[in-house]
Design a protein around this motif. Structure first.
Motif, mmCIF file in Angstrom:
data_model
loop_
_atom_site.group_PDB
_atom_site.id
_atom_site.type_symbol
_atom_site.label_atom_id
_atom_site.label_comp_id
_atom_site.label_asym_id
_atom_site.label_seq_id
_atom_site.Cartn_x
_atom_site.Cartn_y
_atom_site.Cartn_z
ATOM 1 N N ASP A 107 0.848 -1.190 0.000
ATOM 2 C CA ASP A 107 0.000 0.000 0.000
ATOM 3 C C ASP A 107 0.885 1.242 0.000
ATOM 4 O O ASP A 107 1.781 1.363 0.843
ATOM 5 C CB ASP A 107 -0.898 0.021 1.238
ATOM 6 N N THR A 108 0.649 2.129 -0.962
ATOM 7 C CA THR A 108 1.400 3.376 -1.048
ATOM 8 C C THR A 108 0.419 4.526 -1.205
ATOM 9 O O THR A 108 -0.769 4.311 -1.472
ATOM 10 C CB THR A 108 2.369 3.376 -2.255
ATOM 11 N N SER A 109 0.921 5.739 -1.098
ATOM 12 C CA SER A 109 0.074 6.907 -1.306
ATOM 13 C C SER A 109 -0.336 7.047 -2.776
ATOM 14 O O SER A 109 -1.213 7.842 -3.100
ATOM 15 C CB SER A 109 0.787 8.170 -0.837
ATOM 16 N N PHE A 110 0.287 6.270 -3.650
ATOM 17 C CA PHE A 110 -0.043 6.290 -5.080
ATOM 18 C C PHE A 110 -1.062 5.218 -5.436
ATOM 19 O O PHE A 110 -1.527 5.152 -6.565
ATOM 20 C CB PHE A 110 1.228 6.100 -5.917
ATOM 21 N N GLY A 111 -1.371 4.340 -4.488
ATOM 22 C CA GLY A 111 -2.265 3.217 -4.705
ATOM 23 C C GLY A 111 -1.561 1.926 -4.328
ATOM 24 O O GLY A 111 -0.420 1.928 -3.859
ATOM 25 N N VAL A 112 -2.233 0.826 -4.568
ATOM 26 C CA VAL A 112 -1.660 -0.483 -4.265
ATOM 27 C C VAL A 112 -0.706 -0.873 -5.387
ATOM 28 O O VAL A 112 -1.078 -0.886 -6.563
ATOM 29 C CB VAL A 112 -2.763 -1.553 -4.095
ATOM 30 N N VAL A 113 0.523 -1.177 -5.008
ATOM 31 C CA VAL A 113 1.548 -1.624 -5.956
ATOM 32 C C VAL A 113 1.670 -3.135 -5.817
ATOM 33 O O VAL A 113 1.871 -3.637 -4.713
ATOM 34 C CB VAL A 113 2.905 -0.942 -5.674
ATOM 35 N N THR A 114 1.520 -3.844 -6.922
ATOM 36 C CA THR A 114 1.677 -5.297 -6.923
ATOM 37 C C THR A 114 3.021 -5.640 -7.539
ATOM 38 O O THR A 114 3.271 -5.337 -8.710
ATOM 39 C CB THR A 114 0.549 -5.971 -7.727
ATOM 40 N N LEU A 115 3.893 -6.247 -6.741
ATOM 41 C CA LEU A 115 5.203 -6.674 -7.237
ATOM 42 C C LEU A 115 5.013 -7.952 -8.042
ATOM 43 O O LEU A 115 4.433 -8.913 -7.553
ATOM 44 C CB LEU A 115 6.164 -6.915 -6.081
ATOM 45 N N LEU A 116 5.503 -7.949 -9.280
ATOM 46 C CA LEU A 116 5.332 -9.093 -10.170
ATOM 47 C C LEU A 116 6.580 -9.975 -10.251
ATOM 48 O O LEU A 116 6.488 -11.189 -10.221
ATOM 49 C CB LEU A 116 4.945 -8.613 -11.569
ATOM 50 N N ARG A 117 7.741 -9.318 -10.386
ATOM 51 C CA ARG A 117 8.992 -10.078 -10.413
ATOM 52 C C ARG A 117 10.158 -9.140 -10.127
ATOM 53 O O ARG A 117 10.094 -7.945 -10.399
ATOM 54 C CB ARG A 117 9.190 -10.817 -11.724
ATOM 55 N N ARG A 118 11.183 -9.736 -9.601
ATOM 56 C CA ARG A 118 12.392 -8.974 -9.286
ATOM 57 C C ARG A 118 13.171 -8.723 -10.570
ATOM 58 O O ARG A 118 13.397 -9.649 -11.360
ATOM 59 C CB ARG A 118 13.219 -9.774 -8.292
ATOM 60 N N LEU A 119 13.591 -7.485 -10.770
ATOM 61 C CA LEU A 119 14.386 -7.139 -11.944
ATOM 62 C C LEU A 119 15.876 -7.145 -11.644
ATOM 63 O O LEU A 119 16.674 -7.471 -12.506
ATOM 64 C CB LEU A 119 13.974 -5.755 -12.476
ATOM 65 N N GLY A 120 16.232 -6.761 -10.440
ATOM 66 C CA GLY A 120 17.647 -6.749 -10.098
ATOM 67 C C GLY A 120 17.926 -5.982 -8.832
ATOM 68 O O GLY A 120 17.038 -5.401 -8.211
ATOM 69 N N LYS A 121 19.194 -5.987 -8.471
ATOM 70 C CA LYS A 121 19.661 -5.310 -7.269
ATOM 71 C C LYS A 121 20.851 -4.448 -7.643
ATOM 72 O O LYS A 121 21.741 -4.890 -8.364
ATOM 73 C CB LYS A 121 20.066 -6.343 -6.223
ATOM 74 N N GLY A 122 20.853 -3.225 -7.136
ATOM 75 C CA GLY A 122 21.968 -2.325 -7.368
ATOM 76 C C GLY A 122 22.571 -1.847 -6.063
ATOM 77 O O GLY A 122 22.247 -2.363 -4.990
ATOM 78 N N LYS A 123 23.411 -0.837 -6.183
ATOM 79 C CA LYS A 123 24.087 -0.286 -5.004
ATOM 80 C C LYS A 123 23.109 0.277 -3.985
ATOM 81 O O LYS A 123 23.356 0.239 -2.797
ATOM 82 C CB LYS A 123 25.040 0.840 -5.423
ATOM 83 N N SER A 124 22.002 0.827 -4.491
ATOM 84 C CA SER A 124 21.096 1.526 -3.583
ATOM 85 C C SER A 124 19.804 0.787 -3.277
ATOM 86 O O SER A 124 19.176 1.055 -2.256
ATOM 87 C CB SER A 124 20.752 2.908 -4.143
ATOM 88 N N GLY A 125 19.382 -0.131 -4.144
ATOM 89 C CA GLY A 125 18.099 -0.764 -3.879
ATOM 90 C C GLY A 125 17.815 -1.983 -4.740
ATOM 91 O O GLY A 125 18.609 -2.373 -5.596
ATOM 92 N N HIS A 126 16.645 -2.552 -4.485
ATOM 93 C CA HIS A 126 16.126 -3.698 -5.239
ATOM 94 C C HIS A 126 15.016 -3.176 -6.148
ATOM 95 O O HIS A 126 14.123 -2.463 -5.690
ATOM 96 C CB HIS A 126 15.534 -4.751 -4.288
ATOM 97 N N SER A 127 15.049 -3.554 -7.420
ATOM 98 C CA SER A 127 14.032 -3.109 -8.378
ATOM 99 C C SER A 127 13.138 -4.270 -8.775
ATOM 100 O O SER A 127 13.614 -5.390 -8.983
ATOM 101 C CB SER A 127 14.692 -2.527 -9.626
ATOM 102 N N PHE A 128 11.853 -3.956 -8.894
ATOM 103 C CA PHE A 128 10.844 -4.958 -9.232
ATOM 104 C C PHE A 128 9.958 -4.448 -10.349
ATOM 105 O O PHE A 128 9.590 -3.267 -10.369
ATOM 106 C CB PHE A 128 9.946 -5.247 -8.014
#
Length: 162
Positions: free
Chosen positions: A11-32
């Motif tokens: 739940d975010t202030s932008f609406g419900v975000v549904t994570l579908l799959r992991r794209l990768g990990k970098g120095k600062s974070g995990h992207s989905f």
């Protein structure tokens, strides 16, 4: 690409975000790859894992938002910033489908148009006294267009230039 997550919702202030799959990990974070209001987006959650070769001088969310503003001003082709939340430590950006840079190269692609775009981008940024993170996973090739999908920018240094 990694697919080691089950669909999850946040739940975010932008609406419900549904994570579908992991794209990768970098120095600062995990992207989905995620979905927000029926649209594919990238959800990047910041992490606190140490990085031996890079020091973050400020809040990672703010650094990426500031970098996006700088890169946008310079006309760098990249995904638009949809929103961010410092408290929940994430950014949302548009999803650009295509081949990630390292996959594109591994598949034997060597389109001179794409390579020329990369060198033109590097020259433009150098003239502004800036570097981006040229790691191949930070680029997506969509058709004949190259996009920088990371929001990182640093002062120019020969060590980190293309």
């Amino acid at each position: 690409m990694h697919s080691d997550i089950a669909p999850a919702t946040i739940d975010t202030s932008f609406g419900v975000v549904t994570l579908l799959r992991r794209l990768g990990k970098g120095k600062s974070g995990h992207s989905f790859l995620a979905e927000l209001q029926g649209r594919q987006v990238v959800f990047k959650r910041m992490h606190d894992e140490p990085c031996s070769f890079y020091t973050f001088k400020d809040d990672k969310v703010l650094l990426e938002v500031q970098a996006h503003a700088t890169l946008s001003r310079l006309g760098v082709p990249m995904p638009s910033l949809i929103g961010f939340d410092q408290g929940q430590r994430f950014i949302l950006k548009a999803y650009i489908p295509g081949h990630v840079g390292h996959e594109w190269v591994a598949e034997g692609n060597a389109d001179e148009t794409i390579i020329a775009q990369l060198f033109a981008l590097s020259a433009r940024l150098r003239s502004e006294g800036l570097n981006i993170d040229y790691f191949p996973a930070n680029f997506v090739i969509n058709g004949t267009a190259l996009y920088y999908i990371d929001y990182e920018v640093n002062p120019y240094s020969d060590e980190w230039s293309l």
